[in-house]
Write a protein that holds these residues in place. Sequence first.
Motif, mmCIF file in Angstrom:
data_model
loop_
_atom_site.group_PDB
_atom_site.id
_atom_site.type_symbol
_atom_site.label_atom_id
_atom_site.label_comp_id
_atom_site.label_asym_id
_atom_site.label_seq_id
_atom_site.Cartn_x
_atom_site.Cartn_y
_atom_site.Cartn_z
ATOM 1 N N GLU A 58 -78.374 125.890 68.483
ATOM 2 C CA GLU A 58 -79.154 127.111 68.667
ATOM 3 C C GLU A 58 -80.615 126.730 68.434
ATOM 4 N N SER A 91 -80.772 116.854 66.171
ATOM 5 C CA SER A 91 -79.565 116.167 66.658
ATOM 6 C C SER A 91 -79.537 116.130 68.181
ATOM 7 N N PHE A 121 -70.313 124.723 66.351
ATOM 8 C CA PHE A 121 -70.110 124.926 67.784
ATOM 9 C C PHE A 121 -69.833 123.535 68.329
ATOM 10 N N TYR A 125 -72.455 120.778 62.838
ATOM 11 C CA TYR A 125 -72.428 121.698 63.982
ATOM 12 C C TYR A 125 -71.005 122.238 64.137
#
Length: 209
Positions: free
Chosen positions: A60, A65, A44, A42
């Motif tokens: 998104e 996760s 972000f 990830y």
Amino acid sequence: MFYKMSEGHGLPHDPFKAILAPRPIGWISTVDVHGVHNLAPYSFFGAVSSNPHMIGFSSEGLKDSVANAKTSGEFVYNVASIDLLHEMNTTSQGVAPEIDEFKLANLDSLPCSLVAPRRVAQAPASMECRVVHCTQLQGVDGKLTQRYMVIGQVLAIHIRDDLLAEGRFNTAGANLLARCGYRDYTAVEKVFELHRPSEKQGNSQGPSS
Ligand SMILES: Cc1cc2nc3c(=O)[nH]c(=O)nc-3n(C[C@H](O)[C@H](O)[C@H](O)COP(=O)(O)O)c2cc1C
């Protein structure tokens, strides 16, 4: 150029992620209710606070996760380094929840001390976290989006012994991998030091914030 988000950029690709670069890659491990281990990158992702130390990632869509972190209340951040590039990429595949991405990417895993998810054995460092916030993000119009943010408090940190020298973590030696825009990546190869105006030269511990 200038553009309003409401009117669009008119470019072949959205420049947003290329401007917000480089982003460290949060290589997140979790475990589901059936005990299946999960690992995914990830970008972000980032530090949110120190004392208490907190880190967060956002998804998104409601991905495995996030679902696992929400149900179990735990996740682990594994540092991705350049030598783990292909393994990291392999774990980004959208596979069924019953697939263990550690096995998919031929990665060795090690148990954690305080949380159930396993950690990447080869990673330069890993952080064991307990979830403190798991939020479905809303936009300025007040409507809920399909974007989810997970913030965890760091309970424990593992650091590879070869990356500690004179009491400092060797960030450049760890070749930390980071995501830029489009299909671009970078890795930390060198660092430089800068003191704050108020700090005396020679204090290499860095500012507290
Ligand atoms: C370098 C990299 C960074 C990524 N960052 C994100 C991200 O920030 N948010 C996201 O939703 N997906 C991101 N992805 C895609 C997820 O890793 C991918 O959808 C993955 O299958 C999710 O796995 P999971 O369902 O097991 O959580 C990224 C992929 C790569 C290769």
